[in-house]
Design a protein around this motif. Structure first.
Motif, PDB file in Angstrom:
ATOM      1  N   TYR A  78       7.758   5.001 -16.296  1.00 55.25           N
ATOM      2  CA  TYR A  78       8.157   3.601 -16.192  1.00 55.25           C
ATOM      3  C   TYR A  78       9.410   3.441 -15.342  1.00 55.25           C
ATOM      4  N   VAL A  79      10.294   4.431 -15.399  1.00 56.71           N
ATOM      5  CA  VAL A  79      11.474   4.400 -14.527  1.00 56.71           C
ATOM      6  C   VAL A  79      11.025   4.479 -13.071  1.00 56.71           C
ATOM      7  N   THR A  80      10.072   5.385 -12.798  1.00 55.18           N
ATOM      8  CA  THR A  80       9.538   5.505 -11.438  1.00 55.18           C
ATOM      9  C   THR A  80       8.901   4.202 -10.980  1.00 55.18           C
ATOM     10  N   LEU A  81       8.137   3.571 -11.869  1.00 61.08           N
ATOM     11  CA  LEU A  81       7.506   2.290 -11.537  1.00 61.08           C
ATOM     12  C   LEU A  81       8.558   1.230 -11.254  1.00 61.08           C
ATOM     13  N   GLY A  82       9.614   1.182 -12.074  1.00 59.39           N
ATOM     14  CA  GLY A  82      10.666   0.196 -11.877  1.00 59.39           C
ATOM     15  C   GLY A  82      11.378   0.370 -10.546  1.00 59.39           C
ATOM     16  N   VAL A  83      11.674   1.612 -10.183  1.00 58.96           N
ATOM     17  CA  VAL A  83      12.336   1.881  -8.903  1.00 58.96           C
ATOM     18  C   VAL A  83      11.414   1.494  -7.743  1.00 58.96           C
ATOM     19  N   ALA A  84      10.115   1.804  -7.869  1.00 55.54           N
ATOM     20  CA  ALA A  84       9.163   1.479  -6.808  1.00 55.54           C
ATOM     21  C   ALA A  84       9.030  -0.034  -6.636  1.00 55.54           C
ATOM     22  N   VAL A  85       8.939  -0.775  -7.734  1.00 58.66           N
ATOM     23  CA  VAL A  85       8.829  -2.234  -7.657  1.00 58.66           C
ATOM     24  C   VAL A  85      10.088  -2.828  -7.029  1.00 58.66           C
ATOM     25  N   ALA A  86      11.263  -2.325  -7.446  1.00 65.92           N
ATOM     26  CA  ALA A  86      12.515  -2.815  -6.873  1.00 65.92           C
ATOM     27  C   ALA A  86      12.567  -2.525  -5.372  1.00 65.92           C
ATOM     28  N   GLY A  87      12.125  -1.331  -4.971  1.00 63.97           N
ATOM     29  CA  GLY A  87      12.107  -0.987  -3.551  1.00 63.97           C
ATOM     30  C   GLY A  87      11.180  -1.885  -2.754  1.00 63.97           C
ATOM     31  N   PHE A  88      10.036  -2.219  -3.336  1.00 64.53           N
ATOM     32  CA  PHE A  88       9.096  -3.125  -2.662  1.00 64.53           C
ATOM     33  C   PHE A  88       9.705  -4.512  -2.484  1.00 64.53           C
ATOM     34  N   LEU A  89      10.307  -5.040  -3.544  1.00 62.42           N
ATOM     35  CA  LEU A  89      10.891  -6.383  -3.472  1.00 62.42           C
ATOM     36  C   LEU A  89      12.037  -6.433  -2.472  1.00 62.42           C
TER      37      LEU A  89
ATOM     38  N   VAL B  52       0.834  -1.206   0.000  1.00 68.54           N
ATOM     39  CA  VAL B  52       0.000   0.000   0.000  1.00 68.54           C
ATOM     40  C   VAL B  52       0.864   1.250   0.000  1.00 68.54           C
ATOM     41  N   SER B  53       1.898   1.274   0.854  1.00 67.60           N
ATOM     42  CA  SER B  53       2.735   2.473   0.952  1.00 67.60           C
ATOM     43  C   SER B  53       3.503   2.731  -0.337  1.00 67.60           C
ATOM     44  N   TRP B  54       3.984   1.662  -1.011  1.00 61.32           N
ATOM     45  CA  TRP B  54       4.701   1.864  -2.274  1.00 61.32           C
ATOM     46  C   TRP B  54       3.759   2.306  -3.385  1.00 61.32           C
ATOM     47  N   VAL B  55       2.532   1.785  -3.382  1.00 63.30           N
ATOM     48  CA  VAL B  55       1.552   2.216  -4.382  1.00 63.30           C
ATOM     49  C   VAL B  55       1.227   3.697  -4.194  1.00 63.30           C
ATOM     50  N   VAL B  56       1.061   4.125  -2.947  1.00 65.99           N
ATOM     51  CA  VAL B  56       0.772   5.538  -2.669  1.00 65.99           C
ATOM     52  C   VAL B  56       1.923   6.421  -3.145  1.00 65.99           C
ATOM     53  N   VAL B  57       3.149   6.010  -2.845  1.00 68.41           N
ATOM     54  CA  VAL B  57       4.312   6.799  -3.263  1.00 68.41           C
ATOM     55  C   VAL B  57       4.389   6.882  -4.778  1.00 68.41           C
ATOM     56  N   PHE B  58       4.175   5.743  -5.458  1.00 65.51           N
ATOM     57  CA  PHE B  58       4.249   5.746  -6.920  1.00 65.51           C
ATOM     58  C   PHE B  58       3.180   6.629  -7.538  1.00 65.51           C
ATOM     59  N   LEU B  59       1.951   6.512  -7.067  1.00 67.72           N
ATOM     60  CA  LEU B  59       0.864   7.311  -7.629  1.00 67.72           C
ATOM     61  C   LEU B  59       1.102   8.802  -7.434  1.00 67.72           C
ATOM     62  N   CYS B  60       1.706   9.162  -6.306  1.00 67.49           N
ATOM     63  CA  CYS B  60       1.986  10.581  -6.057  1.00 67.49           C
ATOM     64  C   CYS B  60       3.136  11.101  -6.908  1.00 67.49           C
ATOM     65  N   LEU B  61       3.974  10.174  -7.418  1.00 66.38           N
ATOM     66  CA  LEU B  61       5.120  10.586  -8.230  1.00 66.38           C
ATOM     67  C   LEU B  61       4.960  10.193  -9.695  1.00 66.38           C
ATOM     68  N   ILE B  62       3.753   9.811 -10.079  1.00 63.89           N
ATOM     69  CA  ILE B  62       3.557   9.257 -11.425  1.00 63.89           C
ATOM     70  C   ILE B  62       3.903  10.271 -12.508  1.00 63.89           C
ATOM     71  N   ARG B  63       3.758  11.559 -12.219  1.00 64.01           N
ATOM     72  CA  ARG B  63       4.141  12.610 -13.163  1.00 64.01           C
ATOM     73  C   ARG B  63       5.283  13.452 -12.617  1.00 64.01           C
ATOM     74  N   GLY B  64       6.107  12.854 -11.780  1.00 65.36           N
ATOM     75  CA  GLY B  64       7.256  13.572 -11.239  1.00 65.36           C
ATOM     76  C   GLY B  64       6.831  14.689 -10.302  1.00 65.36           C
ATOM     77  N   VAL B  65       7.579  15.794 -10.348  1.00 66.70           N
ATOM     78  CA  VAL B  65       7.279  16.902  -9.446  1.00 66.70           C
ATOM     79  C   VAL B  65       5.972  17.588  -9.795  1.00 66.70           C
ATOM     80  N   LYS B  66       5.465  17.346 -11.002  1.00 67.19           N
ATOM     81  CA  LYS B  66       4.187  17.957 -11.369  1.00 67.19           C
ATOM     82  C   LYS B  66       3.041  17.381 -10.537  1.00 67.19           C
ATOM     83  N   SER B  67       3.144  16.086 -10.206  1.00 69.46           N
ATOM     84  CA  SER B  67       2.100  15.479  -9.384  1.00 69.46           C
ATOM     85  C   SER B  67       2.442  15.549  -7.902  1.00 69.46           C
ATOM     86  N   SER B  68       3.708  15.256  -7.537  1.00 67.21           N
ATOM     87  CA  SER B  68       4.067  15.297  -6.120  1.00 67.21           C
ATOM     88  C   SER B  68       3.969  16.711  -5.567  1.00 67.21           C
TER      89      SER B  68
END
Length: 638
Positions: free
Chosen positions: A431-442, A228-244
């Motif tokens: 996709y880079v953000t998604l890859g980093v988030a997935v790696a962090g979760f694993l 849940v926490s990684w999904v929240v972080v990814f969704l908030c950063l999905i468009r970089g600083v424009k979304s965060s």
């Protein structure tokens, strides 16, 4: 305008604006400009910018703010080390509009410092989100009529458990009028009792194993909360600083609302004044101990986020003429004030708990393996409508943690994207953000096992401890003495319209490096093997801890050797000079800002192999006036 600052922000400090005459009404083109700038229209369409300056300040506040302060030693270290280093990193990233790797065009030989920052941010990002996931778990567990850690009648409790609440009050959750006589003795000797909150933490939430090597099972509830926490972080950063940048309007401000609610409730409790006085009363007998000053100085790096790479990354999305000097003062003071304010909140309720138990505040404050998940939750059980206060407290912890986690993830993503630097990866940044988030979760999954807390504390104590100090020291020395302080002061004047104040010049050149060196020496002298409660870490685990600490520091000499080998030069000294000399593309990212000594001396020709792309400075190989000047050569000598 995409990422170009289409909303207005507060103007610069009124006192500074008055020195430059009247200021025109704020407009989209003036967002965040220093007072000497008539207009401020410099969006970096390739990388993007913060929507407005408030987003940057709130993000940096959310990144920096934590709980806890050292009062007098902390304030001294904040003034002479924390704020100067904070300003240096902000100005460093903003001037080059690059992340923690790209900025080292200033002296390519020291690019290993940037890689070291990436390694540190990776370690912290892995275990920091596990802490957030535990806060999520406690938040969800608080959605009940009676908090599960309030009493000792649960299946996981042991005969040693002694709660502070009378079991007759199970139905209404209120505190008893008087302490049960059969509990008076164990509660007056807190070391002889096991609180229900501690047993809930150790035996139910963690199901703690007996050794760091005994992983046992993965705690599925924690694993789910980690997802849940990684999904929240990814969704908030999905468009970089424009979304965060939009999310931090909530994550950076709402904790203050929660703190204020808890503060008002805390100071109205019986015994709160005792806790606050314990918090405010200096222990003058310890003020001369080196450990107190060393701990306060070390805390600066964690409190403000120095040397993690996050400050450089966040500042790189500022517009070139943004007044980062003003921002550094605002953010640092806000962080310090928040820490002090949070201390009032925490110790008011701990004072209430001490009064309830009839023990000294120091025993309550030191009780249990962690203030956030043992002592404070236990204090919350004493409040009327305790689940409500528990929900607010852990929601605040989640928001504070997410503010830091946003920046840690963005640091890694920005470094990768800026380093590759082509149009394809810029378009695929999500996709880079998604890859980093997935790696962090694993990589965080082992920390949700029964031995996870051992590994989390190991990473916290070694992965980002003295390595931060070494990285910060080398960064300070390389900018001030290799690149040259005169060059850097001129860069800041070119960017802000005024040179850094004399106080910061002195701190950058002498005071801050001396303090950093003191912290390093103190850390080595004061080193003690890590323990958790009464558990002694085995030698192999401590060795892994040191390897994690060295893995970030070793990047610096390894990359320096690599750069020396690939640099042209007939002698070692010539190679050294060329490797430490700024790259020809060092300087402002946009061509419109490359003036003065950064202005092109000659028009690049096809024969030179230069390709000018103003919106993508990574491709621009522009000779700069002064890159080989006598002043720079003089400051580049070792």
């Amino acid at each position: 305008m995409s990422g170009g600052g289409d909303t207005s922000a507060p103007s610069a400090h009124p006192g500074m604006a008055a020195a430059h005459g009247p200021v025109a009404p704020s407009s989209p083109e003036q967002n965040g400009a220093v007072p000497s700038e008539a207009t401020k229209r410099d969006p970096n369409l390739t990388r993007g910018n913060w929507g407005n300056q408030i987003e940057f300040v709130l993000t940096s506040v959310g990144y920096a703010v934590g709980l806890g302060a050292f009062m007098f030693p902390y304030f001294i270290m904040l003034i002479f080390c924390g704020i100067p280093l904070f300003f240096m990193e902000l100005s460093f990233g903003q001037f080059a509009s690059q992340g923690c790797l790209g900025v080292w065009r200033i002296s390519p030989m020291f690019k290993g410092v940037g890689y070291g920052m990436m390694v540190v941010s990776t370690y912290i990002g892995i275990y920091y989100n596990v802490i957030i996931c535990i806060a999520f778990y406690y938040f969800f567990s608080s959605m009940t009529h009676v908090l599960p850690w309030a009493y000792c009648n649960n299946p996981w409790n042991t005969p040693d458990c002694a709660g502070v609440l009378d079991t007759s009050n199970l139905t209404n959750g209120s505190r008893p009028a008087a302490l049960p006589s059969n509990l008076s003795h164990p509660l007056n000797h807190t070391l002889q009792r096991t609180s229900p909150s501690e047993e809930y933490w150790r035996l139910y939430v963690l199901k703690l194993s007996d050794d760091i090597g005994n992983f046992g099972e993965v705690r599925l509830p924690l694993l789910g909360c980690l997802g849940v926490s990684w999904v929240v972080v990814f969704l908030c950063l999905i468009r970089g600083v424009k979304s965060s940048g939009k999310v931090v309007y909530f994550t950076a401000t709402f904790p203050y609302v929660v703190l204020t609610i808890l503060f008002v409730r805390g100071v109205t409790l019986e015994g709160a004044f005792t806790g606050i006085m314990y918090y405010l009363t200096p222990q003058w007998d310890k003020i001369l101990e080196a450990k107190v000053w060393g701990d306060a100085a070390s805390q600066i790096f964690y409190s403000l986020g120095c040397a993690w790479g996050g400050l450089i990354t966040m500042a790189s999305y500022n517009k070139f003429h943004n007044n980062c000097y003003r921002d550094s003062i605002i953010i640092s003071i806000t962080n310090c004030a928040t820490s002090v304010y949070a201390g009032f909140v925490i110790f008011s309720i701990l004072g209430f708990m001490a009064n309830h138990l009839g023990v000294d505040v120091s025993r309550v404050a030191d009780h249990g393996p962690g203030l956030a998940f043992v002592a404070y939750p236990e204090a919350l059980t004493l409040l009327p409508i305790s689940p409500l206060w528990s929900l607010l407290f852990f929601f605040m912890l989640i928001l504070l943690g997410l503010g830091t986690q946003f920046c840690l993830l963005e640091t890694l993503v920005t470094a990768i994207v800026d380093e590759v630097g082509n149009e394809w990866i810029l378009q695929k940044k999500t996709y880079v953000t998604l890859g980093v988030a997935v790696a962090g979760f694993l990589l965080g999954i082992p920390l949700t096992s029964q031995a996870g807390i051992y590994w989390l504390l190991l990473m916290d104590n070694y992965a980002a401890s003295f390595s931060l100090v070494i990285i910060s020291c080398i960064m300070c020395v390389s900018i001030m003495y290799i690149y040259g302080h005169r060059n850097y002061f001129q860069d800041i004047q070119m960017m802000l319209g005024f040179p850094p104040p004399l106080f910061f010049q002195i701190c950058w050149r002498f005071v801050s490096p001396a303090i950093i060196f003191f912290i390093l020496i103190f850390t080595v002298i004061q080193y003690r093997p890590i323990t958790y409660n009464h558990y002694q870490y085995p030698g192999w685990a401590v060795a892994i801890g040191f390897l994690m600490a060295l893995s970030s520091v070793i990047c610096i000499p390894l990359y320096a050797l690599f750069q020396l080998c690939r640099t042209d030069g007939d002698t070692l000294l010539q190679r050294l000079k060329n490797a430490t000399k700024p790259s020809r593309d060092w300087g402002p990212a946009l061509l419109e800002h490359r003036t003065g000594r950064y202005a092109p001396t000659i028009a690049p020709s096809p024969e030179d192999g230069f390709e000018v792309q103003p919106l993508h400075p990574d491709k621009a190989q522009i000779p700069t006036v002064g890159s080989n000047s006598s002043s720079r050569l003089q400051d580049s000598r070792i």
